[in-house]
Scaffold this motif. Structure first.
Motif, PDB file in Angstrom:
ATOM      1  N   THR A  29       0.825  -1.218   0.000  1.00  0.00           N
ATOM      2  CA  THR A  29       0.000   0.000   0.000  1.00  0.00           C
ATOM      3  C   THR A  29       0.855   1.263   0.000  1.00  0.00           C
ATOM      4  N   LEU A  30       1.917   1.278   0.809  1.00  0.00           N
ATOM      5  CA  LEU A  30       2.747   2.476   0.941  1.00  0.00           C
ATOM      6  C   LEU A  30       3.945   2.473   0.010  1.00  0.00           C
ATOM      7  N   GLY A  31       4.166   1.378  -0.739  1.00  0.00           N
ATOM      8  CA  GLY A  31       5.317   1.319  -1.634  1.00  0.00           C
ATOM      9  C   GLY A  31       6.626   1.212  -0.887  1.00  0.00           C
ATOM     10  N   ILE A  32       6.620   0.492   0.250  1.00  0.00           N
ATOM     11  CA  ILE A  32       7.811   0.345   1.085  1.00  0.00           C
ATOM     12  C   ILE A  32       8.170  -1.140   1.134  1.00  0.00           C
ATOM     13  N   SER A  33       9.446  -1.437   1.205  1.00  0.00           N
ATOM     14  CA  SER A  33       9.902  -2.818   1.295  1.00  0.00           C
ATOM     15  C   SER A  33       9.260  -3.518   2.495  1.00  0.00           C
ATOM     16  N   ARG A  34       8.849  -4.789   2.296  1.00  0.00           N
ATOM     17  CA  ARG A  34       8.244  -5.548   3.391  1.00  0.00           C
ATOM     18  C   ARG A  34       9.223  -5.713   4.550  1.00  0.00           C
ATOM     19  N   ASN A  35      10.511  -5.893   4.233  1.00  0.00           N
ATOM     20  CA  ASN A  35      11.524  -6.025   5.282  1.00  0.00           C
ATOM     21  C   ASN A  35      11.627  -4.757   6.120  1.00  0.00           C
ATOM     22  N   THR A  36      11.484  -3.620   5.444  1.00  0.00           N
ATOM     23  CA  THR A  36      11.504  -2.344   6.172  1.00  0.00           C
ATOM     24  C   THR A  36      10.314  -2.252   7.128  1.00  0.00           C
ATOM     25  N   VAL A  37       9.122  -2.657   6.637  1.00  0.00           N
ATOM     26  CA  VAL A  37       7.933  -2.642   7.493  1.00  0.00           C
ATOM     27  C   VAL A  37       8.120  -3.589   8.670  1.00  0.00           C
ATOM     28  N   ASN A  38       8.679  -4.795   8.402  1.00  0.00           N
ATOM     29  CA  ASN A  38       8.931  -5.763   9.487  1.00  0.00           C
ATOM     30  C   ASN A  38       9.845  -5.166  10.548  1.00  0.00           C
ATOM     31  N   SER A  39      10.914  -4.475  10.082  1.00  0.00           N
ATOM     32  CA  SER A  39      11.873  -3.878  11.021  1.00  0.00           C
ATOM     33  C   SER A  39      11.203  -2.835  11.900  1.00  0.00           C
ATOM     34  N   TYR A  40      10.369  -2.000  11.297  1.00  0.00           N
ATOM     35  CA  TYR A  40       9.703  -0.951  12.075  1.00  0.00           C
ATOM     36  C   TYR A  40       8.685  -1.553  13.049  1.00  0.00           C
ATOM     37  N   MET A  41       7.961  -2.580  12.603  1.00  0.00           N
ATOM     38  CA  MET A  41       6.981  -3.183  13.490  1.00  0.00           C
ATOM     39  C   MET A  41       7.655  -3.796  14.716  1.00  0.00           C
ATOM     40  N   LYS A  42       8.846  -4.382  14.538  1.00  0.00           N
ATOM     41  CA  LYS A  42       9.597  -4.914  15.674  1.00  0.00           C
ATOM     42  C   LYS A  42       9.990  -3.795  16.636  1.00  0.00           C
ATOM     43  N   LEU A  43      10.402  -2.643  16.042  1.00  0.00           N
ATOM     44  CA  LEU A  43      10.777  -1.505  16.884  1.00  0.00           C
ATOM     45  C   LEU A  43       9.575  -0.956  17.635  1.00  0.00           C
ATOM     46  N   PHE A  44       8.405  -0.904  16.957  1.00  0.00           N
ATOM     47  CA  PHE A  44       7.191  -0.398  17.611  1.00  0.00           C
ATOM     48  C   PHE A  44       6.813  -1.281  18.801  1.00  0.00           C
ATOM     49  N   LYS A  45       6.905  -2.612  18.611  1.00  0.00           N
ATOM     50  CA  LYS A  45       6.532  -3.540  19.678  1.00  0.00           C
ATOM     51  C   LYS A  45       7.513  -3.499  20.841  1.00  0.00           C
ATOM     52  N   ASP A  58       4.633  13.994  18.293  1.00  0.00           N
ATOM     53  CA  ASP A  58       4.936  14.912  17.203  1.00  0.00           C
ATOM     54  C   ASP A  58       6.081  14.341  16.360  1.00  0.00           C
ATOM     55  N   ASP A  59       6.287  14.933  15.181  1.00  0.00           N
ATOM     56  CA  ASP A  59       7.258  14.382  14.227  1.00  0.00           C
ATOM     57  C   ASP A  59       8.681  14.286  14.767  1.00  0.00           C
ATOM     58  N   PRO A  60       9.224  15.333  15.450  1.00  0.00           N
ATOM     59  CA  PRO A  60      10.609  15.226  15.945  1.00  0.00           C
ATOM     60  C   PRO A  60      10.793  14.087  16.947  1.00  0.00           C
ATOM     61  N   ALA A  61       9.800  13.911  17.842  1.00  0.00           N
ATOM     62  CA  ALA A  61       9.924  12.860  18.852  1.00  0.00           C
ATOM     63  C   ALA A  61       9.867  11.482  18.211  1.00  0.00           C
ATOM     64  N   LEU A  62       8.991  11.315  17.222  1.00  0.00           N
ATOM     65  CA  LEU A  62       8.879  10.027  16.545  1.00  0.00           C
ATOM     66  C   LEU A  62      10.137   9.723  15.747  1.00  0.00           C
ATOM     67  N   LYS A  63      10.691  10.751  15.108  1.00  0.00           N
ATOM     68  CA  LYS A  63      11.908  10.559  14.316  1.00  0.00           C
ATOM     69  C   LYS A  63      13.086  10.183  15.207  1.00  0.00           C
ATOM     70  N   GLU A  64      13.126  10.749  16.409  1.00  0.00           N
ATOM     71  CA  GLU A  64      14.213  10.436  17.346  1.00  0.00           C
ATOM     72  C   GLU A  64      14.092   9.011  17.883  1.00  0.00           C
ATOM     73  N   LEU A  65      12.858   8.535  18.063  1.00  0.00           N
ATOM     74  CA  LEU A  65      12.654   7.179  18.571  1.00  0.00           C
ATOM     75  C   LEU A  65      13.003   6.112  17.541  1.00  0.00           C
ATOM     76  N   PHE A  66      12.679   6.379  16.266  1.00  0.00           N
ATOM     77  CA  PHE A  66      12.846   5.369  15.223  1.00  0.00           C
ATOM     78  C   PHE A  66      13.639   5.928  14.040  1.00  0.00           C
ATOM     79  N   PRO A  67      14.944   6.023  14.159  1.00  0.00           N
ATOM     80  CA  PRO A  67      15.771   6.574  13.074  1.00  0.00           C
ATOM     81  C   PRO A  67      16.193   5.512  12.056  1.00  0.00           C
ATOM     82  N   SER A  68      15.317   4.546  11.762  1.00  0.00           N
ATOM     83  CA  SER A  68      15.673   3.482  10.825  1.00  0.00           C
ATOM     84  C   SER A  68      15.633   3.996   9.392  1.00  0.00           C
ATOM     85  N   HIS A  69      16.141   3.186   8.472  1.00  0.00           N
ATOM     86  CA  HIS A  69      16.246   3.570   7.079  1.00  0.00           C
ATOM     87  C   HIS A  69      15.578   2.526   6.179  1.00  0.00           C
TER      88      HIS A  69
END
Length: 517
Positions: A29-45, A58-69
């Protein structure tokens, strides 16, 4: 080079996950690699916050928490796709081999794929059998949008000129409930306004808005990771949905809205073919009337209308509308000037920011009513928008202590400053301020006069002012001269002035003014 995911994309991943999407579907849906989504979901959990709490960050706080690529390199892939166009044209040439073309590609490319990947990408792009599939559309999942190719017209009353108008079409694919609106252009402002009107017409929000690759919607088209226009992405965030552009040159991805456009030609354009409209409001009023008939017309095979299917099935699956309508937001970059202001070019005016950001490059977010200044995704200033040209809009909290004092200058300010040093000092200050037409000049003279107390004391300053007033003067230079020459210490002078006595001695041969009447 890998790109950092935008905080808005992180929130969209969380939103889709809460809507029940799998990681694979989120990536598609978002045009993002599935591996990237998996990595972020692990970080969220793994983090200490729930999904709902993360959405409120807010955006700065979220960016600081999850600086993945993300790991997608569009430039490398696009370079390969361009090369494949030449390879495919040479397929039928005698002596053709893939190995020859791969060796040629490897010499030309900066970061060539391996031969195995080279062949895999080629087979994906030019598969031997191409077919189409019937897409099953879930209720409340998507809203397809498009502009018609043919335009309607409004007549200019003064010149008689035909002014072309764009026509926006939106459709919910499950019920095929359709919305149509005429607008002046396909620009970003009109696109977002039409989308907002469509959502208000439906009374709810789908999970995704599917658009084609309009310049007003997509900044950079890509098969895998298109770059959404910042304003359009902000619009989607406000309505708690996502933007999902179709593939370039793939009209089958939104076949229903393409078909809806043809039906609009038949059911709306044709009945209006002999009508004349003199304003956009008149045109939209007639479109709205015809649209009611269009949506209430029964399907031949379903024995129900678009409106009935929407109300009975799809409506309950839409998310609720936000409490406040979206206000169009735009962006400008500006450097903080030495004065502590940023230049806002749309109005040719200036807005203050905290003085510690002088020299920094900022991003201005603005709407019709507000101007916000951001530095590194953090808001540093908020102002009400002033449409007057060339004005300076100042928040005193942004100024340094020196500048704050300067902005407080007024006649009352200097009178309050002078009063503790004596009544005569206060009288001199009032005379100085009253004698100058340009206030700032008087302020400087009054400040200079009051500052004399630091060198000579308040008592001597008051005495000097008393002597100056008696001589009908109150200038800063005159009072300073009195103090420098110790003339304020001459008590006889003051006694003579107080008793109003003349310095001419009394003599019987000296006659007064009465002798000459």
């Amino acid at each position: 080079m890998a790109n950092t995911l935008d905080p808005m994309d992180l929130k969209q991943i969380i939103t889709l996950h809460l809507d029940g999407y799998s990681n694979r579907k989120i990536g598609i849906t978002l045009g993002i690699s599935r591996n990237t989504v998996n990595s972020y979901m692990k970080l969220f959990k793994a983090c200490d916050y729930s999904y709902e709490e993360l959405l409120r960050f807010d955006d700065p706080a979220l960016k600081e928490l999850f600086p993945s690529h993300s790991t997608i390199d569009n430039q490398r892939y696009d370079e390969l796709m361009v090369y494949f166009e030449g390879v495919n044209k040479a397929r039928n040439h005698p002596g053709f081999t893939f190995l020859h073309h791969y060796q040629e590609y490897a010499q030309r490319a900066r970061e060539p794929y391996s031969y195995t990947q080279f062949m895999e990408h080629y087979r994906r792009k030019y598969s031997k059998i191409k077919g189409s599939m019937k897409l099953e559309h879930e209720a409340g999942k998507e809203m397809f949008i498009d502009f018609t190719g043919k335009k309607l017209h409004v007549v200019n009353k003064e010149t008689g000129e035909l002014v072309p108008m764009e026509v926006f079409v939106a459709i919910l694919p499950n019920s095929q409930y359709t919305y149509v609106e005429a607008c002046e252009s396909q620009k970003r402002e009109d696109l977002i306004s039409c989308c907002a009107n469509a959502l208000r017409f439906y009374g709810g929000v789908p999970q995704a808005i599917v658009s084609d690759n309009l310049k007003s919607a997509v900044t950079r088209a890509s098969k895998y990771e298109p770059e959404i226009n910042r304003s359009f992405k902000d619009f989607a965030r406000h309505y708690n949905c996502v933007i999902n552009p179709t593939r370039s040159y793939a009209p089958q991805d939104k076949a229903l809205v393409e078909n809806a456009v043809h039906l609009v030609y038949q059911r709306i354009y044709y009945p209006m073919r002999e009508m004349t409209f003199f304003s956009l409001e008149e045109l939209n009023r007639e479109i709205k009337r015809l649209l009611v008939n269009y949506n209430t017309l029964l399907f031949q095979r379903k024995e129900a209308s678009r409106r009935e299917l929407f109300q009975s099935v799809e409506r309950e699956y839409l998310k609720p509308l936000p409490s406040q309508p979206y206000e169009m937001k735009d962006y400008k970059r500006a450097k903080v000037q030495k004065m502590g202001y940023v230049y806002f070019s749309p109005d040719k005016s200036y807005y203050s920011v905290p003085y510690r950001y002088i020299g920094k490059r900022t991003l201005i977010h603005y709407t019709r009513t507000t101007v916000e200044v951001y530095y590194n995704h953090q808001r540093i200033a908020l102002h009400k928008r002033n449409p007057a040209k060339g004005t300076y809009i100042t928040n005193k909290e942004h100024l340094s202590s020196t500048h704050k004092g300067y902005t407080d200058w007024s006649p009352e300010f200097f009178e309050n400053k002078a009063a503790p040093h004596g009544a005569h000092v206060l009288s001199c200050v009032k005379k100085i301020l009253a004698a100058t037409e340009y206030p700032e000049i008087g302020y400087k003279r009054a400040m200079g006069l009051i500052q004399l107390h630091k060198a000579y004391g308040s008592k001597r300053l008051d005495s000097a002012c008393k002597r100056a007033l008696a001589a009908d003067t109150s200038s800063y230079k005159r009072i300073k001269n009195i103090l420098e020459n110790n003339m304020d210490k001459n008590s006889l002078f003051h006694q003579d002035l107080e008793e109003n006595q003349t310095h001419i001695p009394v003599h019987q041969n000296i006659r007064g003014a009465s002798a000459y009447q």
